[in-house]
Design an enzyme around this catalytic site. Structure first.
Site, PDB file in Angstrom:
ATOM      1  N   SER A 261       8.153   6.089   0.987  1.00 42.44           N
ATOM      2  CA  SER A 261       7.080   5.684   1.958  1.00 42.44           C
ATOM      3  C   SER A 261       5.595   5.642   1.076  1.00 42.44           C
ATOM      4  O   SER A 261       5.622   4.907  -0.045  1.00 42.44           O
ATOM      5  CB  SER A 261       7.013   6.402   3.107  1.00 42.44           C
ATOM      6  OG  SER A 261       6.340   5.782   4.165  1.00 42.44           O
TER       7      SER A 261
ATOM      8  N   HIS B  47      13.761   2.642   7.563  1.00 37.75           N
ATOM      9  CA  HIS B  47      12.768   3.329   6.667  1.00 37.75           C
ATOM     10  C   HIS B  47      13.313   4.439   6.195  1.00 37.75           C
ATOM     11  O   HIS B  47      12.947   4.852   4.917  1.00 37.75           O
ATOM     12  CB  HIS B  47      11.756   3.194   7.457  1.00 37.75           C
ATOM     13  CG  HIS B  47      10.501   4.074   6.355  1.00 37.75           C
ATOM     14  ND1 HIS B  47       9.890   3.057   5.711  1.00 37.75           N
ATOM     15  CD2 HIS B  47       9.598   4.983   6.643  1.00 37.75           C
ATOM     16  CE1 HIS B  47       8.763   3.837   4.981  1.00 37.75           C
ATOM     17  NE2 HIS B  47       8.912   4.971   5.575  1.00 37.75           N
TER      18      HIS B  47
ATOM     19  N   ASP C 202      13.677  -2.176   7.681  1.00 38.33           N
ATOM     20  CA  ASP C 202      12.455  -1.108   7.873  1.00 38.33           C
ATOM     21  C   ASP C 202      11.511  -1.849   8.653  1.00 38.33           C
ATOM     22  O   ASP C 202      10.925  -2.980   8.420  1.00 38.33           O
ATOM     23  CB  ASP C 202      12.241  -1.084   6.459  1.00 38.33           C
ATOM     24  CG  ASP C 202      11.052   0.214   6.276  1.00 38.33           C
ATOM     25  OD1 ASP C 202      10.303   0.363   7.146  1.00 38.33           O
ATOM     26  OD2 ASP C 202      10.888   0.819   5.116  1.00 38.33           O
TER      27      ASP C 202
END
Length: 437
Positions: free
Chosen positions: A242, A369, A334
């Protein structure tokens, strides 16, 4: 004669192992063709309970082998050796938005596996089990050392593998939630890589001064690893998930101090102002906050913050400058970052620059994600506290449980191969055997 008189036997092998290690769940001595429910229960350190269950029919010998036999219902179906872990869900009545994350890696994740008569879907605690087994799942293998690091202003934890070393090293960065998250670093050390989990958003420096760290904070962490007697100074990698991806790419492309052997980026992007560092990144994201979407279920979708991918080179890391191997791991569903679009743009930039031979791209349809170590339960959405606003929101991460779980298992295996290839090469170290606990 009923199952109790048959003395049903339940075994899980190994009953003590690493979290990324498969186990075999075997039921024996049941009556032939019995309807059975195999149930898993785990209570997290925060007190919340998670469970998974599957419906089986014993064979002619009264046996069920979860690794070979087909579940016909429950939290998963089909032949799924590790379904009792990756399909874990908060028990009914739990508060919404939970996510399972190990806080203390010095203690195992305890899972109770139980077998019940019949095909049950609820009221497990009210039933009399036919058999039950406790299973330990560890992030730290025996001999792995955990060392808190506060030198040079760092807030970090170093995990050293078992054995005399020296070992290749790795800096491990998580995302925008901050905090010192240790479990992935502990697991990587269990696989022979000296790994330092680094807090860069809520570190002591930031908490005391209110200022966001600069590039030199990460270079200091790199130099700390370089100087450590148990670390091979020329064989250090960086891994980010991330927001950690944004930092990893920036350092890999532009730092004059960090000469990374390789880099791994999970579910992130290269889009950021090239001038400046973390503060400028976060300001840029905030400037695009008009792109945030809210679903009918009040879940926050952040994936459009960086879209469309800019064409100006001043707004994205020039990955054409990379001189080390790069692995990108992305989920095509995601909903938190525009990881897929970013990966496609990076792929094109590297092809144009002539360094595409350095790129390994793993792209998973219907994965979200939070691509974590294998068998981590998938959560499509969970509560998340924004560091900028300090407000809690229900973040939509994306992913479909089965496909996401498959992606986690495949990506972790390939990540370890990638790291070993680029960090170990032909170097001999004093690492001990990585066999079962």
């Amino acid at each position: 004669m009923d199952e109790k008189q048959c003395c049903v036997i339940l075994s899980v092998q190994p009953s003590r192992g690493l979290v990324d290690e498969k186990f075999v769940v075997l039921v024996q001595s049941s009556l032939p063709s019995s309807l059975l429910t195999i149930y898993a229960h785990h209570q997290c350190e925060d007190g919340h309970s998670w469970h998974a269950f599957a419906h089986y029919t014993s064979d002619a010998t009264g046996a069920v082998n979860v690794s070979e036999d087909c579940s016909v219902g429950g939290t998963y179906s089909g032949v799924e050796a590790m379904g009792l872990l990756w399909s874990l869900k908060p028990v009914p009545g739990s508060k919404p938005g939970l996510r399972m994350r190990k806080k203390s890696v010095q203690a195992p994740m305890m899972v109770t596996i139980t077998v019940y008569r019949g095909h049950l879907t609820e009221g497990f605690e009210d039933q009399v089990p036919l058999a039950s087994v406790e299973v330990e799942r560890w992030y730290m293998a025996p001999g792995v050392r955990r060392i808190l690091v506060t030198e040079d202003g760092l807030t970090a934890t170093l995990f050293l593998p078992s054995g005399p070393g020296p070992f290749p090293g790795l800096l491990d960065l998580w995302g925008g939630g901050g905090q010192l998250v240790e479990y992935r670093a502990a697991l990587l050390a269990s696989h022979g890589i000296a790994t330092m989990a680094l807090d860069y958003l809520t570190c002591k420096y930031t908490m005391e001064t209110g200022k966001i760290v600069q590039q030199d904070y990460f270079e200091t962490a790199y130099k700390f690893l370089q100087k450590h007697p148990k670390v091979l100074s020329s064989r250090i990698a960086m891994l980010g998930l991330s927001l950690g991806t944004s930092v990893t790419l920036k350092m890999a492309a532009y730092s004059q101090v960090m000469k990374l052997r390789c880099a791994v980026c999970i579910s992130g992007s290269h889009v950021q102002p090239v001038d400046g560092f973390l503060k400028e990144m976060l300001d840029y994201f905030c400037k695009n906050s008009g792109n945030i979407r809210i679903t009918k279920g009040n879940e926050v979708v952040l994936r459009d913050l960086l879209l469309p991918i800019p064409t100006e080179l001043s707004l994205k890391v020039d990955v054409g400058k990379l001189q080390c191997p790069l692995m990108l791991i992305i989920g095509e569903d995601d909903q938190n970052w525009s990881a897929y679009e970013s990966a496609m743009d990076m792929k094109g930039m590297m092809a144009q620059a002539g360094n595409s031979h350095l790129l390994t791209l793993l792209s998973y349809p219907n994965a979200g994600h939070l691509i974590e170590p294998p068998y981590t339960p998938h959560v499509r959405a969970s509560l998340f506290r924004s560091l900028q606003s300090r407000q809690k929101m229900m973040a939509l991460w994306g992913g479909q449980t089965l496909e996401h779980s498959r992606a986690q298992e495949d990506a972790w295996r390939k990540l370890l191969v990638f790291l070993r290839k680029n960090l170990y090469g032909d170097v001999k170290t004093g690492a001990s055997s990585l066999s079962n606990l």
